[in-house]
Design an enzyme around this catalytic site. Structure first.
Site, PDB file in Angstrom:
ATOM      1  N   LYS A   1       0.812  -1.210   0.000  1.00  0.00           N
ATOM      2  CA  LYS A   1       0.000   0.000   0.000  1.00  0.00           C
ATOM      3  C   LYS A   1       0.849   1.265   0.000  1.00  0.00           C
ATOM      4  CE  LYS A   1      -1.623  -1.524   3.485  1.00  0.00           C
ATOM      5  NZ  LYS A   1      -2.026  -1.580   4.866  1.00  0.00           N
ATOM      6  N   ARG A   2       2.007   1.159   0.588  1.00  0.00           N
ATOM      7  CA  ARG A   2       2.885   2.326   0.629  1.00  0.00           C
ATOM      8  C   ARG A   2       3.140   2.861  -0.778  1.00  0.00           C
ATOM      9  NH1 ARG A   2       7.816   1.554   1.368  1.00  0.00           N
ATOM     10  NH2 ARG A   2       7.893  -0.701   1.207  1.00  0.00           N
TER      11      ARG A   2
END
Length: 589
Positions: free
Chosen positions: A364-365
């Site tokens: 997700k980063r």
RNA sequence: GUCCCCAUCGUCUAGUGGCCUAGGACACCGGCCUCUCACGUCGGUAACAGGGGUUCAAACCCCCUUGGGGACGCCA
């Protein structure tokens, strides 16, 4: 964080529901818990243990890639005419899992036992290959899972085989029906259809347990009463001594029976090695002493993952398992279970991970990881499929692949064996390509939610259709498409003028010309692109000026900005009424 | 720590012992086209991780090193 989930290399952090624009996919697939029922555990006639031996051993990479003349992937070409006809029908269920339970199950049980016996399924011309995608429903379908799903689907479809879907929902804590639905929707969006009923692992515990019982009976498994703490102590000790942390097998020969707190362990071979010929990585071999006697049934009576996967895959008749690289170390363990059960071992292939721009596992980063994130960003499914397929797979120098191309050309031979960085720029390029290629009618179907997502009512279809062709070469995504063409559809009074552009181009001199143009346009017999083009050019010659001088002021007057499709196209698409109204308004700025 | 896997332009990749002064694509830079923005088109920069072998010949085969990743659960 750790790898969760799927049999597909996912890191599926339970994604929080994204604030999705109004692009609700029109595709909905019913999640229904199909009753699988019946069907004993893998009680298929035991196959000869030798049946699964590979002929092709340890020849390095060269071994799995025979010398051939033309581009390997193109060798599939001749096969083309056959395929479309042959693979149709047979209970392929697009959408809701309805109705083919019996058929699906029967096929699942019969195919492997007859086909797998003597030679690797791949070499057996008569066998139908069966692949599967087995996600665990703990989040949305993310790009890593989508890619292994695509490869598995392609493997089946390209070889006239079956592609099955199994939901590994045995982790009650984290599995949700919403996630299952999201995964099915993701598959549907990508156009990955599966055959027959969906299998739900949680409904199959009795089958798994029967297999464990069978191993107990044949002495391939044993009861163990060591507590988790004791086992952890053994591991700690081994680690301290620089050895592989593992259970020491102290209950192996104790002949224990069932009892509270006891687990069932596999009586794994202690010497020799377990090897397999990976479809993407080539031969892999692991010394058996590296592996301990893994638990098959927990002390609460539930079957463990490795056991369940093996039993399910065998039961479903899976011949080729394509999954994430993080499963390579599970593979030899699973092979041991297949052998203990006397089941034919499928072919395995482990596809490498997808990395973020920083070369760390995609997460997700790095931004979007769910395929729906891309959907909502205005990526077309064919672009996504093309991109993902090309990420880790190739066919000579070709970059553009339709789904038919992929089905025709795909082979595991051309799967890459190293991790790949997800490159948004290239996805965007492909998406731009497919937007250019798309039929305007289709874009008109797709676009409305993207206008609504930016807070305006969706334009009428007809208006949309006149504007769409002008943006097909100008937009990389549907979001961009809607954003840059929005000025066409807003009320003339609500048109936003870019102040910097107004200041720079709407000078007094320019306004004087605009006024002239306004009258010219008002008098035009018709407002077509052609007549506008002619009129504009005539004006330029008549007033002895250059197009450059009038272009930007006019453009800003009718669009509010400095960028738009060609002026005559923009004016024509806008129509006389709106064009004049906007020029009038610009004159007052 | 132990085991397993991986290693060509910034990125995706082609390459399977001579066709390689390493090809394509994205991105980037420049030219052309041009009413803006795009599209299109032409051109350019840019890579075999290092070291040893094997061979007449190595990006390709072998070994080592280095770097990266994965796995080592009564999770999936």
């Amino acid at each position: 964080m750790r790898a969760t989930g799927c049999t597909c290399s996912c890191t599926s952090p339970a994604l929080t529901s994204p604030q999705r624009p109004a692009t609700q996919p029109p595709i909905r697939t019913e999640v229904r818990h199909a009753r699988q029922g019946g069907g004993g555990p893998g009680h298929d006639p035991p196959l000869s243990a030798t049946g699964r031996r590979r002929r092709r051993v340890g020849r390095g990479h060269a071994g799995r890639r025979g010398p051939r003349a033309p581009h390997r992937c193109l060798q599939r070409l001749p096969a083309r005419p056959r395929h479309p006809e042959e693979r149709r029908g047979e209970g392929r269920a697009q959408g809701s899992a309805r109705g083919h339970a019996r058929r699906g199950r029967a096929a699942g049980r019969l195919i492997p036992s007859s086909a797998n016996a003597l030679s690797p399924p791949e070499e057996n011309a008569m066998s139908r290959i069966v692949t599967r995608f087995a996600p665990s429903p703990t989040g949305f379908l993310h790009v890593g899972g989508a890619r292994t799903a695509i490869f598995s689907w392609l493997l089946a479809r390209s070889r006239n085989g079956r592609f099955l879907l199994r939901i590994e929902d045995t982790d009650r804590e984290r599995s949700t029906p919403e996630a299952t639905q999201a995964i099915l929707d993701g598959m549907t969006w990508l156009g990955l259809d599966w055959d027959g009923e969906i299998f739900y692992q949680s409904e199959r515990a009795h089958i798994h347990n029967a297999a464990v019982d069978r191993m107990l009976e044949t002495g391939q498994a044993y009861w163990c009463e060591c507590s988790p703490e004791e086992v952890e102590a053994m591991r700690e000790k081994a680690r301290g001594e620089g050895r592989k942390p593992k259970y020491d097998g102290r209950c192996r020969e104790r002949g224990l029976g069932p009892g509270p707190g006891r687990v069932v362990r596999l009586k794994a071979p202690q010497d020799g090695a377990t090897s397999f010929d990976d479809m993407v990585k080539g031969p892999i071999s692991i010394a058996n002493e590296e592996m301990d006697d893994l638990i098959l049934r927990r002390s609460d009576g539930s079957p463990t993952y490795n056991l369940a996967v093996v039993v399910d895959d065998a039961e479903m008749g899976v011949t080729h398992v394509l999954r994430g690289e993080d499963h390579v170390s599970n593979t030899p363990r699973q092979i041991q279970i297949y052998r203990a059960l006397g089941l034919p071992v499928p072919r395995f292939g482990h596809v490498p991970m997808i990395l973020g721009p920083d070369k760390k596992k995609l997460s997700k980063r790095h931004g979007a990881t769910s395929v729906f994130d891309y959907h909502h960003q205005g990526i077309l499914p064919e672009a996504m499929v093309n991109y993902l397929a090309r990420l880790g797979w190739s066919c000579g120098d070709q970059e553009i692949f339709s789904k038919d191309d992929l089905v025709r050309l795909f082979t595991t031979e051309n799967l890459g064996s190293s991790a790949a960085v997800f490159d948004m720029d290239k996805l965007l390029w492909l998406n731009a390509h497919y937007i250019k290629e798309a039929a305007p009618e289709r874009l008109a179907d797709l676009l409305p939610p993207f206008f609504e997502a930016q807070g305006m009512p969706a334009p009428g279809r007809e208006a949309l259709l006149t504007v769409i062709p002008h943006y097909q070469t100008r937009a990389k995504t549907l979001v961009e498409f809607a954003a840059s063409s929005a000025f066409f559809f807003v009320d003339d009074a609500a048109l936003v003028y870019d102040p910097a552009a107004v200041a720079k181009f709407l000078t007094a001199d320019a306004k004087a010309r605009l006024a002239e143009l306004r009258d010219l346009f008002a008098a035009l017999p018709n407002f077509s692109e052609e007549s506008l083009d002619t009129a504009l050019n005539a004006y330029v010659t008549a007033t002895d000026t250059s197009f450059k001088v009038i272009a930007q002021p006019l453009r800003i007057a009718v669009t509010g900005r400095t960028q738009s499709p060609g002026l005559h196209q923009t004016l024509a698409a806008l129509g006389r009424e709106k064009s004049l109204a906007r020029i009038d308004r610009a004159l007052t700025l």
